[in-house]
Scaffold this motif. Structure first.
Motif, PDB file in Angstrom:
ATOM      1  N   VAL A 110       0.846  -1.202   0.000  1.00  0.00           N
ATOM      2  CA  VAL A 110       0.000   0.000   0.000  1.00  0.00           C
ATOM      3  C   VAL A 110       0.879   1.248   0.000  1.00  0.00           C
ATOM      4  CG1 VAL A 110      -1.746   1.303   1.273  1.00  0.00           C
ATOM      5  CG2 VAL A 110      -1.914  -1.195   1.126  1.00  0.00           C
ATOM      6  N   ALA A 111       1.914   1.231   0.835  1.00  0.00           N
ATOM      7  CA  ALA A 111       2.796   2.396   0.940  1.00  0.00           C
ATOM      8  C   ALA A 111       3.496   2.702  -0.376  1.00  0.00           C
ATOM      9  CB  ALA A 111       3.823   2.162   2.041  1.00  0.00           C
ATOM     10  N   LEU A 142      -6.107  -0.890   3.765  1.00  0.00           N
ATOM     11  CA  LEU A 142      -6.314   0.429   3.165  1.00  0.00           C
ATOM     12  C   LEU A 142      -6.917   1.443   4.132  1.00  0.00           C
ATOM     13  CD1 LEU A 142      -7.687  -0.556  -0.356  1.00  0.00           C
ATOM     14  CD2 LEU A 142      -5.409   0.279   0.210  1.00  0.00           C
ATOM     15  N   THR A 143      -7.327   1.008   5.306  1.00  0.00           N
ATOM     16  CA  THR A 143      -8.051   1.928   6.199  1.00  0.00           C
ATOM     17  C   THR A 143      -7.167   3.062   6.708  1.00  0.00           C
ATOM     18  OG1 THR A 143      -7.628   0.463   8.085  1.00  0.00           O
ATOM     19  CG2 THR A 143      -9.721   0.176   6.921  1.00  0.00           C
ATOM     20  N   ALA A 144      -5.861   2.820   6.797  1.00  0.00           N
ATOM     21  CA  ALA A 144      -4.961   3.864   7.301  1.00  0.00           C
ATOM     22  C   ALA A 144      -4.320   4.672   6.182  1.00  0.00           C
ATOM     23  CB  ALA A 144      -3.874   3.237   8.174  1.00  0.00           C
ATOM     24  N   ILE A 158     -15.572  -0.763   4.075  1.00  0.00           N
ATOM     25  CA  ILE A 158     -14.341  -0.891   4.853  1.00  0.00           C
ATOM     26  C   ILE A 158     -13.269   0.070   4.363  1.00  0.00           C
ATOM     27  CG2 ILE A 158     -12.393  -2.445   5.331  1.00  0.00           C
ATOM     28  CD1 ILE A 158     -14.431  -4.745   5.434  1.00  0.00           C
ATOM     29  N   THR A 159     -13.130   0.179   3.059  1.00  0.00           N
ATOM     30  CA  THR A 159     -12.027   0.957   2.485  1.00  0.00           C
ATOM     31  C   THR A 159     -12.376   2.400   2.183  1.00  0.00           C
ATOM     32  OG1 THR A 159     -12.614   0.341   0.216  1.00  0.00           O
ATOM     33  CG2 THR A 159     -11.101  -1.135   1.406  1.00  0.00           C
ATOM     34  N   GLY A 160     -13.656   2.693   1.966  1.00  0.00           N
ATOM     35  CA  GLY A 160     -14.044   4.017   1.496  1.00  0.00           C
ATOM     36  C   GLY A 160     -13.650   4.267   0.057  1.00  0.00           C
TER      37      GLY A 160
END
Length: 213
Positions: free
Chosen positions: A116-117, A153-155, A179-181
């Motif tokens: 993700v990063a 992905l939440t953060a 969950i992810t938006g």
């Protein structure tokens, strides 16, 4: 939150294209990855691209493709955006955008926080990042019906436009979006009855689930 935009990927027939348009799908994915069961040759792409023109946004999928191949597909299908699905670096993605003057999407395979990063490197080089599930080595990079841990992905503090792919189907897409938006959701195998064969009822159910949010 507003309902996410919808992309249906790997469309190969005019009949399926008409279903997408009737369901008010935002983006159609045309696959130019030769080893994919959803691959379109230039002649097929030209027919579908003309059919879609002005009615739905046309996104072309490429895997570590050279400029000549990308240019041929853009010309044939009248693409509105280019989606890079291979090992393309931020520099290569920016080069494609500059060369063809179209929005560039970059699919990134995800199995960890580090994956993700890695999206941060593409900010400014692409117009949209698409988080997809990491598939096993030696298989296609997408369209395999594989999901990943959406909580990864939440953060993520989205500094650019982005979307969610990877095993999304009518039964799980609403939960994935909650969950992810995710502002965009992308399905391929999740709306098929067989590999590469899209199903009108599944597409309708997918769209209904997304818009139930």
């Amino acid at each position: 939150m507003p309902a996410p935009a919808i992309k249906i990927c790997g469309v190969t027939t005019a009949e399926t294209l008409e279903v997408l348009i009737a369901e008010r799908v935002d983006h159609v994915g045309f696959n130019f990855i030769a080893k994919s069961p959803r691959y379109l040759n230039p002649e097929q792409a030209a027919r579908l691209g003309a059919h879609a023109a002005g009615r739905i946004n046309r996104v072309g999928l490429f895997l570590d493709a050279e400029d000549a191949s990308i240019g041929e597909a853009i010309a044939a299908a009248g693409l509105d955006a280019v989606q890079l699905h291979g090992e393309e670096t931020p520099e290569r993605a920016a080069q494609v955008r500059d060369r063809f003057g179209l929005p560039v999407w970059k699919a990134l395979p995800v199995a960890s926080n580090e994956d993700v990063a890695s999206a941060a490197a593409y900010v400014g080089a692409v117009d949209l990042v698409l988080f997809d599930a990491k598939t096993p080595k030696g298989t296609l990079p997408g369209g395999m019906g594989v999901t990943f841990d959406w909580s990864l992905l939440t953060a993520w503090k989205a500094p650019c436009a982005w979307g969610l792919a990877g095993g999304l189907n009518p039964a799980n897409v609403a939960e994935a979006a909650r969950i992810t938006g995710a502002p965009l959701v992308d399905a391929a195998s999740g709306v098929e009855t067989a590999l590469g064969v899209k199903d009108a009822a599944k597409i309708a159910a997918f769209c209904a689930a997304v818009r139930s949010l």
